[in-house]
Structures are given as structure tokens and as C-alpha cells.
Design a protein around this motif. Structure first.
Motif, PDB file in Angstrom:
ATOM      1  N   VAL A  84       0.838  -1.203   0.000  1.00  0.00           N
ATOM      2  CA  VAL A  84       0.000   0.000   0.000  1.00  0.00           C
ATOM      3  C   VAL A  84       0.869   1.248   0.000  1.00  0.00           C
ATOM      4  O   VAL A  84       0.652   2.192  -0.773  1.00  0.00           O
ATOM      5  CB  VAL A  84      -0.953  -0.001   1.213  1.00  0.00           C
ATOM      6  N   ALA A  85       1.899   1.250   0.860  1.00  0.00           N
ATOM      7  CA  ALA A  85       2.803   2.397   0.920  1.00  0.00           C
ATOM      8  C   ALA A  85       3.496   2.615  -0.420  1.00  0.00           C
ATOM      9  O   ALA A  85       3.655   3.756  -0.876  1.00  0.00           O
ATOM     10  CB  ALA A  85       3.830   2.198   2.033  1.00  0.00           C
ATOM     11  N   ALA A  86       3.891   1.523  -1.078  1.00  0.00           N
ATOM     12  CA  ALA A  86       4.553   1.645  -2.377  1.00  0.00           C
ATOM     13  C   ALA A  86       3.615   2.230  -3.424  1.00  0.00           C
ATOM     14  O   ALA A  86       4.027   3.030  -4.270  1.00  0.00           O
ATOM     15  CB  ALA A  86       5.066   0.280  -2.827  1.00  0.00           C
ATOM     16  N   GLY A 141       4.874   5.629  -5.020  1.00  0.00           N
ATOM     17  CA  GLY A 141       4.934   5.589  -6.473  1.00  0.00           C
ATOM     18  C   GLY A 141       6.292   5.855  -7.054  1.00  0.00           C
ATOM     19  O   GLY A 141       7.285   5.271  -6.649  1.00  0.00           O
ATOM     20  N   ALA A 142       6.321   6.780  -7.999  1.00  0.00           N
ATOM     21  CA  ALA A 142       7.510   6.964  -8.838  1.00  0.00           C
ATOM     22  C   ALA A 142       8.468   8.022  -8.320  1.00  0.00           C
ATOM     23  O   ALA A 142       9.085   8.733  -9.088  1.00  0.00           O
ATOM     24  CB  ALA A 142       7.086   7.307 -10.268  1.00  0.00           C
ATOM     25  N   GLU A 143       8.598   8.128  -7.007  1.00  0.00           N
ATOM     26  CA  GLU A 143       9.645   8.989  -6.493  1.00  0.00           C
ATOM     27  C   GLU A 143      10.994   8.308  -6.765  1.00  0.00           C
ATOM     28  O   GLU A 143      11.059   7.317  -7.471  1.00  0.00           O
ATOM     29  CB  GLU A 143       9.438   9.240  -4.990  1.00  0.00           C
ATOM     30  N   GLU A 144      12.055   8.784  -6.196  1.00  0.00           N
ATOM     31  CA  GLU A 144      13.392   8.276  -6.497  1.00  0.00           C
ATOM     32  C   GLU A 144      13.448   6.754  -6.343  1.00  0.00           C
ATOM     33  O   GLU A 144      13.490   6.215  -5.241  1.00  0.00           O
ATOM     34  CB  GLU A 144      14.417   8.920  -5.548  1.00  0.00           C
ATOM     35  N   GLY A 179      11.421   3.743  -3.970  1.00  0.00           N
ATOM     36  CA  GLY A 179      11.810   3.061  -2.747  1.00  0.00           C
ATOM     37  C   GLY A 179      10.920   3.410  -1.570  1.00  0.00           C
ATOM     38  O   GLY A 179      10.477   4.548  -1.414  1.00  0.00           O
ATOM     39  N   VAL A 180      10.653   2.394  -0.725  1.00  0.00           N
ATOM     40  CA  VAL A 180       9.847   2.558   0.483  1.00  0.00           C
ATOM     41  C   VAL A 180      10.646   2.029   1.661  1.00  0.00           C
ATOM     42  O   VAL A 180      11.130   0.903   1.636  1.00  0.00           O
ATOM     43  CB  VAL A 180       8.514   1.793   0.379  1.00  0.00           C
ATOM     44  N   THR A 181      10.785   2.850   2.706  1.00  0.00           N
ATOM     45  CA  THR A 181      11.479   2.414   3.907  1.00  0.00           C
ATOM     46  C   THR A 181      10.515   2.368   5.086  1.00  0.00           C
ATOM     47  O   THR A 181       9.512   3.079   5.124  1.00  0.00           O
ATOM     48  CB  THR A 181      12.650   3.352   4.253  1.00  0.00           C
ATOM     49  N   PHE A 182      10.847   1.520   6.038  1.00  0.00           N
ATOM     50  CA  PHE A 182      10.052   1.374   7.256  1.00  0.00           C
ATOM     51  C   PHE A 182      10.534   2.372   8.289  1.00  0.00           C
ATOM     52  O   PHE A 182      11.734   2.595   8.442  1.00  0.00           O
ATOM     53  CB  PHE A 182      10.210  -0.049   7.797  1.00  0.00           C
ATOM     54  N   HIS A 183       9.575   2.965   9.028  1.00  0.00           N
ATOM     55  CA  HIS A 183       9.977   3.905  10.077  1.00  0.00           C
ATOM     56  C   HIS A 183       9.676   3.370  11.469  1.00  0.00           C
ATOM     57  O   HIS A 183      10.584   3.253  12.289  1.00  0.00           O
ATOM     58  CB  HIS A 183       9.299   5.262   9.886  1.00  0.00           C
ATOM     59  N   ARG A 196      10.582  -1.836  -0.415  1.00  0.00           N
ATOM     60  CA  ARG A 196      10.181  -1.887  -1.823  1.00  0.00           C
ATOM     61  C   ARG A 196      11.078  -0.937  -2.614  1.00  0.00           C
ATOM     62  O   ARG A 196      11.570   0.055  -2.086  1.00  0.00           O
ATOM     63  CB  ARG A 196       8.716  -1.465  -2.014  1.00  0.00           C
ATOM     64  N   GLY A 197      11.249  -1.225  -3.908  1.00  0.00           N
ATOM     65  CA  GLY A 197      11.971  -0.324  -4.784  1.00  0.00           C
ATOM     66  C   GLY A 197      13.467  -0.311  -4.541  1.00  0.00           C
ATOM     67  O   GLY A 197      14.037  -1.239  -3.975  1.00  0.00           O
TER      68      GLY A 197
END
Length: 314
Positions: free
Chosen positions: A99-101, A105-108, A111-115, A264-265
Motif C-alpha cells: 500500500v505504501a509503495a 509511487g515513482a519517487e526516487e 523506494g519505500v522504507t520502514f519507520h 520496496r523499490g
């Protein structure tokens, strides 16, 4: 072509849902999680509630509500559930990361990181008003170089108007950031009475939904939750994510071993900086309990910001 128009086709969410999130600063998706996984989560939650019976004071795992005891456990927050049990991490790194990805979307590199992660409860028996969460924004707790961070909440039980649902102000993510210190310099984790009085609460949206529904809100979105008046505790699993090119510049108040893990990413090679400034919180490296403790005044005087030099330790 705008960055939003260039986003890849969503994998879990529809294009309309993605657009609605970026327009309104929040999203509600009903019944995303099925009964089998919910049943497993309920078993884990029950096990931690049982374990909390033997705990007399809040610690690094349990944040206890006033009135907690062995006969009537009142766990206010399970801290870092992502590292307390593999199932919570399975959920955080699985469909919720998808869902976060979709939303990042198409940012750099996409990529999706966990906080961070937390499991919050609301118990109504003793003092329903005490479990209300006042209007606040999240990013002042953990500033990043941009405003991509988001929180995804998972309702583990049906949540109606009397269960203290997440309540948001649509479009407030494009509005101002508020000072979340009081006049004496104490961190309160919420808007002042004067700032809250200036909100147009007639536009507030209460995000109710059946078990398995998710809520998503941007880190700048002004949100709250009313007191719960039902007795089942309303467990809400919360996981926060950020774009890989969003870098924190203060201590994570709820750090776990999965902090900044790429889910992701691709990893970012450049940090993306939003020109809008952000309020700096106290130095959480000395410890942090919960927003409940901050807003109730339980920690008053321990979260002061200094005008210069290192902030006061928690």
C-alpha cells in the motif's frame, strides 16, 4: 507530465484511491485484510495482553494506562510490535508495504522504507475522556527531509463512532504545521487550545470501518480520535513508512531493528528536500513513552526544547 501522473499503475490500490490520498491527505480502504490473517493477529494481541498482567509499570515493551493491573490489564500501547512478534513484521513488510509503495509511487526509485510500528488500545471503563487523542500532526515527532512519511492503521476489530476512530481534516496536509510545545516550552504532542479552536471541525471526517479495514494519513495531516465509550479496547495496529529519499534528521522516538529498512523499490542516491520547514521535537534518545503520556501531561517538564544547543533529554 506531473510526478503524480507519472506514477506506475497501483498494485493494491486503484488509481482513484491513490489520487484521493494525494488530494485529501488520507484514505480509508475497507476489509483489505481477510479473516484468516485477522484471526492470527487476534491470537497474538491476546497473548500480549495476557503477558502484560505481570507488568506493574510501563517499560520498553508495554505502555500501561492508569488503572492497569493483573486482574484488569489495560495495555495502552504495545511498543515496536514489528520486533516483538514475527507476525506483526509479516504484516508490516507485506501487504501494508505494498500500500505504501502504491502511494509513494515513482519517487526516487520508488523506494519505500520502514519507520516504526505500534499497537494502540483504548479502554473506556474508568475514564473514557482519558483515551481521547487531541488534534496533532505526526511529522513534528520525527522530521524528515521531505513530507512523504505516512502512517497506515489497521483496524483489528469493527470500529464505529463510539470506538474512538481516527478522525482527519481533509486537505490539512497542504496547510500549516503547528507548534506542539506549550507556552512553557514543554512538548505536548498536540495543537494548542488556540490553534485547535481555529480548525474547521465541521469538515472533519471520522474514519469508521469493519475489522480488516485500513486508514492511511500523511505525516502533515491534522488528525485526532475521540474517546472510546465501548469496552473492547479497540486495538489499532499502526505502521509508518517513508519514501527512500526521505531522510530523518532527528532521533526516531520508536526505533526498532527494522528502522530505515528498505521494503520496496531501490535505495535513494540523493536526499529529496522539501523547502517547507519543520518543528524540531525534544531529543528522544533518552527515551519516549507515548503520545498518550505527552498529551495527558504525565511527562510534563521532561520534554523541553532549548533555544540553543542540545535539546533536553527525555
Amino acid at each position: 507530465m506531473s510526478a503524480l501522473e507519472a506514477r506506475p499503475r497501483p498494485a493494491v490500490l486503484s488509481a482513484e484511491q491513490v489520487a484521493a490520498y494525494h488530494r485529501d491527505g488520507y484514505l480509508l480502504v475497507e476489509r483489505l485484510i481477510g479473516p484468516e490473517l485477522l484471526g492470527r493477529l487476534h491470537e497474538r494481541v491476546a497473548a500480549f495482553l495476557e503477558r502484560s498482567r505481570s507488568v506493574a509499570a510501563s517499560d520498553s515493551v508495554f505502555d500501561l494506562a492508569p488503572g492497569h493491573g493483573a486482574e484488569s490489564p489495560r495495555l495502552r500501547r504495545l511498543k515496536t510490535p514489528d520486533e516483538q512478534d514475527p507476525l506483526f513484521w509479516e504484516v508490516a513488510s507485506g501487504i501494508l508495504a505494498d500500500v505504501a509503495a502504491d502511494l509513494i509511487g515513482a519517487e526516487e526509485g520508488g523506494g519505500v522504507t520502514f519507520h516504526h510500528s505500534k499497537l494502540n488500545f483504548k479502554w473506556s471503563e474508568a475514564n473514557p475522556q482519558a483515551n481521547a487523542v487531541r488534534w496533532h500532526q505526526d511529522i513534528q515527532f520525527y522530521p524528515h527531509t521531505n513530507y512523504s512519511p505516512m502512517t497506515i492503521g489497521l483496524y483489528l476489530q469493527d470500529v464505529g463512532p463510539t470506538d474512538g476512530p481516527l478522525t482527519v481534516l481533509p486537505g490539512s496536509h497542504d496547510g500549516p504545521l503547528y507548534d506542539q510545545y506549550d507556552a512553557e516550552g514543554n512538548w505536548t504532542g498536540c495543537l494548542s487550545d488556540a490553534d485547535a479552536a481555529g480548525l474547521d471541525e465541521s469538515k472533519a471526517v471520522m474514519l469508521t470501518g469493519p475489522a480488516g479495514s485500513i486508514t492511511v494519513h500523511n505525516c502533515r495531516t491534522v488528525h485526532s480520535s475521540p474517546p472510546a465509550t465501548t469496552a473492547h479496547g479497540r486495538p489499532l495496529l499502526l505502521n509508518a513508512y517513508a519514501a527512500a529519499d526521505a531522510f530523518p534528521y532527528t532521533v526516531n522516538p520508536s526505533v526498532s531493528r527494522h528502522d530505515r529498512e528498505l521494503l520496496r523499490g531501490r535505495p535513494a542516491r540523493w536526499a529529496r528536500h522539501d523547502p517547507r520547514p519543520c518543528l524540531i521535537p525534544p531529543d528522544w534518545s533518552g527515551g519516549y513513552s507515548s503520545i498518550f503520556a505527552a498529551q495527558s501531561g504525565e511527562e510534563k517538564g521532561t520534554g523541553k526544547a532549548k533555544a540553543a544547543g542540545k535539546p533536553a533529554m527525555m
